[in-house]
Design an enzyme around this catalytic site. Sequence first.
Site, PDB file in Angstrom:
ATOM      1  N   PHE A  81     -33.678  15.946  47.398  1.00 57.19           N
ATOM      2  CA  PHE A  81     -33.745  15.270  45.780  1.00 57.19           C
ATOM      3  C   PHE A  81     -34.656  16.840  46.061  1.00 57.19           C
ATOM      4  O   PHE A  81     -34.645  17.296  44.914  1.00 57.19           O
ATOM      5  CB  PHE A  81     -34.606  14.449  46.050  1.00 57.19           C
ATOM      6  CG  PHE A  81     -34.628  13.305  45.820  1.00 57.19           C
ATOM      7  CD1 PHE A  81     -33.533  12.748  45.935  1.00 57.19           C
ATOM      8  CD2 PHE A  81     -34.858  12.571  47.123  1.00 57.19           C
ATOM      9  CE1 PHE A  81     -33.109  11.052  45.486  1.00 57.19           C
ATOM     10  CE2 PHE A  81     -34.204  11.123  47.237  1.00 57.19           C
ATOM     11  CZ  PHE A  81     -33.695  10.633  46.725  1.00 57.19           C
TER      12      PHE A  81
ATOM     13  N   LYS B 159     -29.933   8.454  45.664  1.00 57.03           N
ATOM     14  CA  LYS B 159     -29.762   9.635  44.402  1.00 57.03           C
ATOM     15  C   LYS B 159     -28.794   9.647  43.719  1.00 57.03           C
ATOM     16  O   LYS B 159     -29.488  10.653  42.385  1.00 57.03           O
ATOM     17  CB  LYS B 159     -28.855  10.607  45.335  1.00 57.03           C
ATOM     18  CG  LYS B 159     -28.091  11.619  46.013  1.00 57.03           C
ATOM     19  CD  LYS B 159     -29.277  12.521  45.499  1.00 57.03           C
ATOM     20  CE  LYS B 159     -29.109  14.593  44.860  1.00 57.03           C
ATOM     21  NZ  LYS B 159     -29.999  14.566  44.829  1.00 57.03           N
TER      22      LYS B 159
ATOM     23  N   PHE C  48     -39.002  15.803  32.130  1.00 58.52           N
ATOM     24  CA  PHE C  48     -37.794  16.476  31.867  1.00 58.52           C
ATOM     25  C   PHE C  48     -37.499  15.900  30.652  1.00 58.52           C
ATOM     26  O   PHE C  48     -36.117  14.951  30.167  1.00 58.52           O
ATOM     27  CB  PHE C  48     -36.918  15.340  32.537  1.00 58.52           C
ATOM     28  CG  PHE C  48     -36.561  15.653  34.142  1.00 58.52           C
ATOM     29  CD1 PHE C  48     -36.907  16.416  34.850  1.00 58.52           C
ATOM     30  CD2 PHE C  48     -35.502  16.286  33.561  1.00 58.52           C
ATOM     31  CE1 PHE C  48     -36.460  17.559  35.602  1.00 58.52           C
ATOM     32  CE2 PHE C  48     -34.416  16.640  34.810  1.00 58.52           C
ATOM     33  CZ  PHE C  48     -35.287  17.951  36.489  1.00 58.52           C
TER      34      PHE C  48
ATOM     35  N   LYS D 148     -37.436  17.965  27.517  1.00 61.98           N
ATOM     36  CA  LYS D 148     -37.055  19.540  27.220  1.00 61.98           C
ATOM     37  C   LYS D 148     -36.098  18.963  26.837  1.00 61.98           C
ATOM     38  O   LYS D 148     -35.091  19.234  27.098  1.00 61.98           O
ATOM     39  CB  LYS D 148     -37.566  20.718  28.309  1.00 61.98           C
ATOM     40  CG  LYS D 148     -37.295  21.934  27.279  1.00 61.98           C
ATOM     41  CD  LYS D 148     -38.700  23.039  28.500  1.00 61.98           C
ATOM     42  CE  LYS D 148     -39.404  23.845  27.550  1.00 61.98           C
ATOM     43  NZ  LYS D 148     -38.198  24.388  26.691  1.00 61.98           N
ATOM     44  N   ALA D 149     -35.923  19.540  25.237  1.00 62.14           N
ATOM     45  CA  ALA D 149     -34.380  19.240  24.215  1.00 62.14           C
ATOM     46  C   ALA D 149     -33.669  21.130  24.658  1.00 62.14           C
ATOM     47  O   ALA D 149     -35.361  21.868  24.750  1.00 62.14           O
ATOM     48  CB  ALA D 149     -34.420  19.402  23.224  1.00 62.14           C
TER      49      ALA D 149
ATOM     50  N   CYS E  29     -25.574  19.981  39.986  1.00 64.07           N
ATOM     51  CA  CYS E  29     -25.520  18.424  40.683  1.00 64.07           C
ATOM     52  C   CYS E  29     -25.346  17.531  39.508  1.00 64.07           C
ATOM     53  O   CYS E  29     -24.431  16.467  39.376  1.00 64.07           O
ATOM     54  CB  CYS E  29     -27.309  18.499  41.057  1.00 64.07           C
ATOM     55  SG  CYS E  29     -27.957  19.508  42.540  1.00 64.07           S
TER      56      CYS E  29
ATOM     57  N   LYS F 117     -30.422  27.682  34.452  1.00 60.19           N
ATOM     58  CA  LYS F 117     -32.044  27.871  34.494  1.00 60.19           C
ATOM     59  C   LYS F 117     -32.565  29.333  35.524  1.00 60.19           C
ATOM     60  O   LYS F 117     -31.882  29.471  35.922  1.00 60.19           O
ATOM     61  CB  LYS F 117     -32.256  25.745  34.833  1.00 60.19           C
ATOM     62  CG  LYS F 117     -32.414  26.405  36.622  1.00 60.19           C
ATOM     63  CD  LYS F 117     -33.029  24.740  37.204  1.00 60.19           C
ATOM     64  CE  LYS F 117     -33.008  25.170  39.002  1.00 60.19           C
ATOM     65  NZ  LYS F 117     -34.235  23.977  39.163  1.00 60.19           N
TER      66      LYS F 117
HETATM   67  C1  UGA Z   1     -31.151  18.942  40.578  1.00 63.42           C
HETATM   68  C2  UGA Z   1     -32.686  17.485  40.123  1.00 63.42           C
HETATM   69  O1  UGA Z   1     -33.614  17.465  39.141  1.00 63.42           O
HETATM   70  C3  UGA Z   1     -33.325  17.355  41.763  1.00 63.42           C
HETATM   71  O2  UGA Z   1     -34.324  16.749  41.752  1.00 63.42           O
HETATM   72  C4  UGA Z   1     -31.939  17.481  42.556  1.00 63.42           C
HETATM   73  O3  UGA Z   1     -31.731  17.032  44.103  1.00 63.42           O
HETATM   74  C5  UGA Z   1     -30.825  18.143  42.532  1.00 63.42           C
HETATM   75  O4  UGA Z   1     -30.294  18.228  40.831  1.00 63.42           O
HETATM   76  C6  UGA Z   1     -29.506  18.047  42.986  1.00 63.42           C
HETATM   77  O5  UGA Z   1     -29.094  16.244  43.235  1.00 63.42           O
HETATM   78  O6  UGA Z   1     -29.378  18.974  44.785  1.00 63.42           O
HETATM   79  P1  UGA Z   1     -31.063  21.230  39.825  1.00 63.42           P
HETATM   80  O7  UGA Z   1     -29.850  20.834  39.346  1.00 63.42           O
HETATM   81  O8  UGA Z   1     -31.555  22.382  40.941  1.00 63.42           O
HETATM   82  O9  UGA Z   1     -31.952  19.902  40.348  1.00 63.42           O
HETATM   83  O10 UGA Z   1     -31.679  21.555  38.165  1.00 63.42           O
HETATM   84  P2  UGA Z   1     -32.926  20.985  37.200  1.00 63.42           P
HETATM   85  O11 UGA Z   1     -34.641  21.605  37.373  1.00 63.42           O
HETATM   86  O12 UGA Z   1     -32.723  19.638  37.667  1.00 63.42           O
HETATM   87  O13 UGA Z   1     -32.170  22.024  35.922  1.00 63.42           O
HETATM   88  C7  UGA Z   1     -31.285  21.015  35.669  1.00 63.42           C
HETATM   89  C8  UGA Z   1     -30.422  21.107  34.270  1.00 63.42           C
HETATM   90  O14 UGA Z   1     -31.459  20.497  33.110  1.00 63.42           O
HETATM   91  C9  UGA Z   1     -31.048  22.523  34.364  1.00 63.42           C
HETATM   92  O15 UGA Z   1     -30.112  23.091  33.498  1.00 63.42           O
HETATM   93  C10 UGA Z   1     -31.765  22.913  32.601  1.00 63.42           C
HETATM   94  O16 UGA Z   1     -31.907  23.732  32.528  1.00 63.42           O
HETATM   95  C11 UGA Z   1     -32.083  21.089  32.705  1.00 63.42           C
HETATM   96  N1  UGA Z   1     -33.275  21.214  31.736  1.00 63.42           N
HETATM   97  C12 UGA Z   1     -33.991  19.934  32.872  1.00 63.42           C
HETATM   98  C13 UGA Z   1     -33.474  20.359  30.878  1.00 63.42           C
HETATM   99  O17 UGA Z   1     -32.293  20.587  30.013  1.00 63.42           O
HETATM  100  N2  UGA Z   1     -34.247  19.387  30.055  1.00 63.42           N
HETATM  101  C14 UGA Z   1     -35.443  19.161  31.014  1.00 63.42           C
HETATM  102  O18 UGA Z   1     -36.496  18.636  30.827  1.00 63.42           O
HETATM  103  C15 UGA Z   1     -35.284  19.007  32.009  1.00 63.42           C
END
Ligand code: UGA
Length: 435
Positions: free
Chosen positions: A150, A202, A247, A249-250, A258, A318
């Site tokens: 995770f 998962k 989570f 955030k627009a 992932c 990100k």
């Molecule tokens: C994600 C999950 O958060 C982890 O829990 C999971 O283990 C991982 O996938 C995986 O399967 O390996 P990750 O892809 O590294 O992690 O990044 P996140 O921080 O979740 O962000 C993913 C995308 O969502 C980014 O582009 C971010 O900008 C976007 N995001 C995230 C939003 O647009 N709004 C939010 O509120 C949060």
Amino acid sequence: MKIAVAGTGYVGLVTGVCLAEHGHSVCCVDIDEKKIETMRQGISPIYEEGLSELMVKNRERMTFTTDHEEAYQDAEVIFIGVGTPEKRDGSANLAYVYEAAKQIAHTVKRDCVVVVKSTVPIGTNDRLEKLIRREQKAQVKIAVASNPEFLAQGTAVRDTMHASRIVIGAEEAFARNVMLRVYEKFDAPKLVTDRKSAEMVKYASNDFLALKISYINEIANLCELVGANIEDVTAGMGFDSRIGNKFLKAGIGYGGSCFPKDTKALHWLANSYDYEMKTVKAAIEVNENQKLKMVRKARKYYEDFAGITVAVLGLTFKPGTDDLREAPSLVNLPIFLEEGAIIRAWDPIGEAGYRRLYPSEICYCETIEETLKGAELCLIFTEWREIQEIQPELFVKQMKKPIIIDGRNCYPPEVFKGGQITYESIGRETVCGEA
Ligand code: UGA
């Protein structure tokens, strides 16, 4: 315990290093000689906060090799953390997982547990066990356990060392007990379940988070149309503990290795059972549409982008990572390039990856100031701290026409009011500059 880890990507390497930090002796295996050599020198091949430090600290407990036999033969636990990339049809490509399982079956010489950390479709652990039983050479007990990961990129070490939960999917006491010993020193809630449920945890978690983002992005799109403010809306929603304030955030959609892959894989899997996951399908469609918002917003100012100088701030999907997989910038910038825009880009660590894709088409700048120079449009794809700290005066001073399209809501619109800057963001009012 003696542990081997197959695959040294984000999942494999971070797992290996964190297990070593908790006292296990860990051997990491990869087919990439160069990568192994780099790690032998104590250098992490990926950028991840705190990872290099832990690698150096646990040097004595860690070995790196391309020789899988050396790694697996006497390991008590073997983690599989290899990639499961997306196939053309959206399903997960398990070739690397099966290859690792075969190598394990051919080389182990003692009772052991094979642990699947890679994200795999439901039922894969069962199939792997059958494959291993068929292929195994030595008469030893080999159990297969599911232990999904995770961690998020950028916070991978923290997410592993202080895990929200540890999920163990095992069918027999031997595997369950070994796994509980592996994680004995990890202070996190532990859920022990059957393998299929662990595999499902998962996908269900990642797809739920993806859905949450797509949902909030749709609310943001509607906010723009009706004149509401998405940040106030999410603040109001977040007080409800059933919804939570994370989570929400627009922005311009989720990227990375992932969510895009795991939403498509679950949708595909459901289809193969003749069931359509309508919510997951919607999350995918909304996200694909959302990523293109930058181009659509830019069209309001320029009908086509020929000869327009565009400053691009942030390239990665990100902040905190150099990973470009499924980054929204990769969907938008080709359109600008194709129409003849002149692109000047800045990213603190994503530049090297971009250079491999666009070696000469983009002008890569060393500073934000230089990037903005002479630009007629500024696109923000990633909320890096350095970008969030830019003062409005800098845009005015450097840009030829200060039009900003901020895909990550880095600034409150109020700071631009009454000034020369035109500022568009996601789900909030547009500020028109008085140029
Ligand atoms: C994600 C999950 O958060 C982890 O829990 C999971 O283990 C991982 O996938 C995986 O399967 O390996 P990750 O892809 O590294 O992690 O990044 P996140 O921080 O979740 O962000 C993913 C995308 O969502 C980014 O582009 C971010 O900008 C976007 N995001 C995230 C939003 O647009 N709004 C939010 O509120 C949060």
